[in-house]
Design a protein around this motif. Structure first.
Motif, PDB file in Angstrom:
ATOM      1  N   ILE A   1       0.852  -1.000   0.085  1.00 10.28           N
ATOM      2  CA  ILE A   1       0.112   0.003   0.117  1.00 10.28           C
ATOM      3  C   ILE A   1       0.878   1.380  -0.097  1.00 10.28           C
ATOM      4  O   ILE A   1       1.915   1.199   0.532  1.00 10.28           O
ATOM      5  CB  ILE A   1      -0.847   0.186   1.117  1.00 10.28           C
ATOM      6  CG1 ILE A   1      -0.123  -0.200   2.668  1.00 10.28           C
ATOM      7  CG2 ILE A   1      -2.149  -1.121   1.078  1.00 10.28           C
ATOM      8  CD1 ILE A   1      -1.371  -0.029   3.596  1.00 10.28           C
ATOM      9  N   LEU A   2       0.445   2.351  -0.541  1.00 17.43           N
ATOM     10  CA  LEU A   2       1.013   3.683  -0.728  1.00 17.43           C
ATOM     11  C   LEU A   2       0.447   4.309   0.526  1.00 17.43           C
ATOM     12  O   LEU A   2      -0.808   4.661   0.605  1.00 17.43           O
ATOM     13  CB  LEU A   2       0.918   4.101  -2.042  1.00 17.43           C
ATOM     14  CG  LEU A   2       1.594   5.575  -2.489  1.00 17.43           C
ATOM     15  CD1 LEU A   2       2.917   5.430  -2.330  1.00 17.43           C
ATOM     16  CD2 LEU A   2       1.067   6.259  -3.838  1.00 17.43           C
ATOM     17  N   TRP A   3       1.578   5.127   1.249  1.00 13.95           N
ATOM     18  CA  TRP A   3       0.902   5.608   2.210  1.00 13.95           C
ATOM     19  C   TRP A   3       1.313   7.187   2.255  1.00 13.95           C
ATOM     20  O   TRP A   3       2.601   7.301   2.392  1.00 13.95           O
ATOM     21  CB  TRP A   3       1.420   5.226   3.696  1.00 13.95           C
ATOM     22  CG  TRP A   3       0.570   5.529   5.070  1.00 13.95           C
ATOM     23  CD1 TRP A   3       0.976   6.618   5.426  1.00 13.95           C
ATOM     24  CD2 TRP A   3      -0.304   4.801   5.541  1.00 13.95           C
ATOM     25  NE1 TRP A   3      -0.079   6.971   6.508  1.00 13.95           N
ATOM     26  CE2 TRP A   3      -0.702   5.634   6.633  1.00 13.95           C
ATOM     27  CE3 TRP A   3      -0.926   3.614   5.450  1.00 13.95           C
ATOM     28  CZ2 TRP A   3      -1.783   5.208   7.494  1.00 13.95           C
ATOM     29  CZ3 TRP A   3      -2.054   3.108   6.455  1.00 13.95           C
ATOM     30  CH2 TRP A   3      -2.391   3.963   7.326  1.00 13.95           C
TER      31      TRP A   3
ATOM     32  N   GLU B   1       1.806  -6.321   3.016  1.00 12.21           N
ATOM     33  CA  GLU B   1       2.986  -6.908   3.340  1.00 12.21           C
ATOM     34  C   GLU B   1       4.163  -5.873   3.496  1.00 12.21           C
ATOM     35  O   GLU B   1       5.320  -6.044   4.054  1.00 12.21           O
ATOM     36  CB  GLU B   1       3.346  -7.949   2.444  1.00 12.21           C
ATOM     37  CG  GLU B   1       2.791  -9.022   2.188  1.00 12.21           C
ATOM     38  CD  GLU B   1       2.916 -10.097   0.920  1.00 12.21           C
ATOM     39  OE1 GLU B   1       3.792  -9.803   0.319  1.00 12.21           O
ATOM     40  OE2 GLU B   1       2.127 -11.136   0.903  1.00 12.21           O
ATOM     41  N   GLU B   2       3.738  -4.615   2.895  1.00 10.12           N
ATOM     42  CA  GLU B   2       4.817  -3.638   2.890  1.00 10.12           C
ATOM     43  C   GLU B   2       4.095  -2.412   2.756  1.00 10.12           C
ATOM     44  O   GLU B   2       3.002  -2.237   1.977  1.00 10.12           O
ATOM     45  CB  GLU B   2       5.702  -3.882   1.630  1.00 10.12           C
ATOM     46  CG  GLU B   2       6.879  -2.883   1.576  1.00 10.12           C
ATOM     47  CD  GLU B   2       7.921  -3.144   0.609  1.00 10.12           C
ATOM     48  OE1 GLU B   2       9.072  -3.177   0.890  1.00 10.12           O
ATOM     49  OE2 GLU B   2       7.433  -2.723  -0.536  1.00 10.12           O
ATOM     50  N   ILE B   3       4.400  -1.435   3.306  1.00  9.79           N
ATOM     51  CA  ILE B   3       3.899   0.017   3.303  1.00  9.79           C
ATOM     52  C   ILE B   3       4.803   1.000   2.836  1.00  9.79           C
ATOM     53  O   ILE B   3       5.969   1.299   3.276  1.00  9.79           O
ATOM     54  CB  ILE B   3       3.504   0.506   4.696  1.00  9.79           C
ATOM     55  CG1 ILE B   3       2.330  -0.414   5.306  1.00  9.79           C
ATOM     56  CG2 ILE B   3       2.871   1.773   4.750  1.00  9.79           C
ATOM     57  CD1 ILE B   3       2.238  -0.355   6.975  1.00  9.79           C
ATOM     58  N   VAL B   4       4.538   1.490   1.588  1.00 10.24           N
ATOM     59  CA  VAL B   4       5.555   2.566   1.159  1.00 10.24           C
ATOM     60  C   VAL B   4       5.231   3.982   1.551  1.00 10.24           C
ATOM     61  O   VAL B   4       4.065   4.437   1.044  1.00 10.24           O
ATOM     62  CB  VAL B   4       5.413   2.593  -0.625  1.00 10.24           C
ATOM     63  CG1 VAL B   4       6.319   3.522  -1.305  1.00 10.24           C
ATOM     64  CG2 VAL B   4       5.761   1.206  -0.827  1.00 10.24           C
ATOM     65  N   VAL B   5       6.000   4.602   2.180  1.00  9.74           N
ATOM     66  CA  VAL B   5       5.712   5.988   2.801  1.00  9.74           C
ATOM     67  C   VAL B   5       6.179   7.155   2.056  1.00  9.74           C
ATOM     68  O   VAL B   5       7.591   7.267   1.773  1.00  9.74           O
ATOM     69  CB  VAL B   5       6.010   5.794   4.291  1.00  9.74           C
ATOM     70  CG1 VAL B   5       5.909   7.166   5.060  1.00  9.74           C
ATOM     71  CG2 VAL B   5       5.427   4.679   5.074  1.00  9.74           C
ATOM     72  N   PHE B   6       5.296   8.182   1.870  1.00  4.33           N
ATOM     73  CA  PHE B   6       6.167   9.360   1.406  1.00  4.33           C
ATOM     74  C   PHE B   6       5.302  10.394   2.127  1.00  4.33           C
ATOM     75  O   PHE B   6       4.074  10.302   2.623  1.00  4.33           O
ATOM     76  CB  PHE B   6       6.349   9.603  -0.082  1.00  4.33           C
ATOM     77  CG  PHE B   6       4.707   9.723  -0.753  1.00  4.33           C
ATOM     78  CD1 PHE B   6       4.143  11.103  -0.928  1.00  4.33           C
ATOM     79  CD2 PHE B   6       3.933   8.752  -0.659  1.00  4.33           C
ATOM     80  CE1 PHE B   6       3.126  11.096  -1.535  1.00  4.33           C
ATOM     81  CE2 PHE B   6       2.447   8.931  -1.410  1.00  4.33           C
ATOM     82  CZ  PHE B   6       2.284  10.085  -1.940  1.00  4.33           C
ATOM     83  N   GLY B   7       5.686  11.813   1.968  1.00  9.23           N
ATOM     84  CA  GLY B   7       5.127  12.760   2.502  1.00  9.23           C
ATOM     85  C   GLY B   7       6.032  13.474   3.268  1.00  9.23           C
ATOM     86  O   GLY B   7       7.034  13.767   3.488  1.00  9.23           O
ATOM     87  N   VAL B   8       5.126  14.467   4.190  1.00  9.63           N
ATOM     88  CA  VAL B   8       5.877  15.486   5.038  1.00  9.63           C
ATOM     89  C   VAL B   8       5.192  15.454   6.500  1.00  9.63           C
ATOM     90  O   VAL B   8       4.030  15.069   6.509  1.00  9.63           O
ATOM     91  CB  VAL B   8       5.626  17.000   4.565  1.00  9.63           C
ATOM     92  CG1 VAL B   8       6.752  17.138   3.066  1.00  9.63           C
ATOM     93  CG2 VAL B   8       4.394  17.318   3.946  1.00  9.63           C
ATOM     94  N   ALA B   9       5.632  16.100   7.449  1.00 12.19           N
ATOM     95  CA  ALA B   9       7.345  16.366   7.343  1.00 12.19           C
ATOM     96  C   ALA B   9       8.063  15.336   8.121  1.00 12.19           C
ATOM     97  O   ALA B   9       7.517  14.308   9.005  1.00 12.19           O
ATOM     98  CB  ALA B   9       7.613  17.648   8.233  1.00 12.19           C
ATOM     99  N   THR B  10       9.361  14.794   7.501  1.00 15.08           N
ATOM    100  CA  THR B  10      10.031  13.763   7.743  1.00 15.08           C
ATOM    101  C   THR B  10      10.032  13.663   9.235  1.00 15.08           C
ATOM    102  O   THR B  10       9.955  12.309   9.835  1.00 15.08           O
ATOM    103  CB  THR B  10      11.400  13.664   7.131  1.00 15.08           C
ATOM    104  OG1 THR B  10      11.233  13.857   5.685  1.00 15.08           O
ATOM    105  CG2 THR B  10      12.147  12.518   7.565  1.00 15.08           C
TER     106      THR B  10
END
Length: 214
Positions: free
Chosen positions: A10-12, A147-156
């Motif tokens: 999943i894209l988070w 099975e996997e979470i792909v994380v992007f965005g702000v703030a780190t």
């Protein structure tokens, strides 16, 4: 990653809202706008691959504990992402087409699987740094069971950190997209990312994620 496993990724998307992402935003994250092309590629690739896109979004009111006219930028911040304002909107590049919106009203956990059935876009509204302050986040994660979470965005070093630490506590595998994220304080970013690495987080790029979804 084979095509058969894509459905378990999943894209988070963490708080890619105008007030954080654009220079005229109320709580602009430095250089955040430079990450927008990478974010756009991630969202488009997920859409094409049929991957679930979960987004968190601040949904503030002036009475929220985090909001202060005298902020310390650790526990409190100036007014931002106020409900109904332009600043609270997601940027066009990460905007969802028809999301299921889950606010702070808790659904019985047993209803979540049926609620999300057939939905590819989910929006979690929050008032705290951690997406897990939304009572529906944990049952949603259990229902999706990625099975996997792909994380992007702000703030780190704020909301990304809270989300990723929450995932690690729950035994989830995480990939962090470095070129689709920016932080507020470099020292805090270094501390956060060091802790993530120790916890097994994989660091990646938007191009690598896009390639893995094809």
């Amino acid at each position: 990653m084979g095509a058969g496993s894509v459905t378990k990724v999943i894209l988070w998307d963490v708080d890619t809202q105008v007030d954080f992402m654009l220079p005229d935003g109320k709580l602009y994250v430095p250089e955040a706008e430079a990450t927008i092309p990478a974010m756009k590629r991630l969202v488009e690739a997920a859409r094409e691959a049929g991957v679930v896109h979960v987004a968190s979004a601040d949904d503030h009111e002036l009475t929220d504990p985090e909001i202060s006219d005298d902020p310390d930028f650790g526990n409190t911040y100036p007014p931002h992402c106020l409900r109904g304002t332009r600043g609270a909107q997601k940027i066009p590049e990460t905007e969802q087409e028809d999301p299921l919106s889950l606010g702070l009203l808790p659904f019985p956990p047993g209803l979540i699987p049926d609620l999300i059935g057939g939905r590819r876009e989910i929006l979690l509204l929050t008032k705290g740094f951690s997406v897990f302050t939304n009572p529906n986040t944990e049952p949603l994660l259990d229902a999706l069971d990625p099975e996997e979470i792909v994380v992007f965005g702000v703030a780190t070093d704020v909301c990304d950190d809270a989300a990723i630490r929450g995932f690690l506590l729950r035994g989830r595998r995480v990939r962090f997209v470095e070129d689709a994220a920016r932080g507020l304080d470099e020292e805090r970013v270094q501390q956060c990312t060091a802790a993530w690495r120790a916890g097994g987080v994989e660091f990646t790029t938007a191009d690598a994620v896009v390639a893995s979804l094809r």
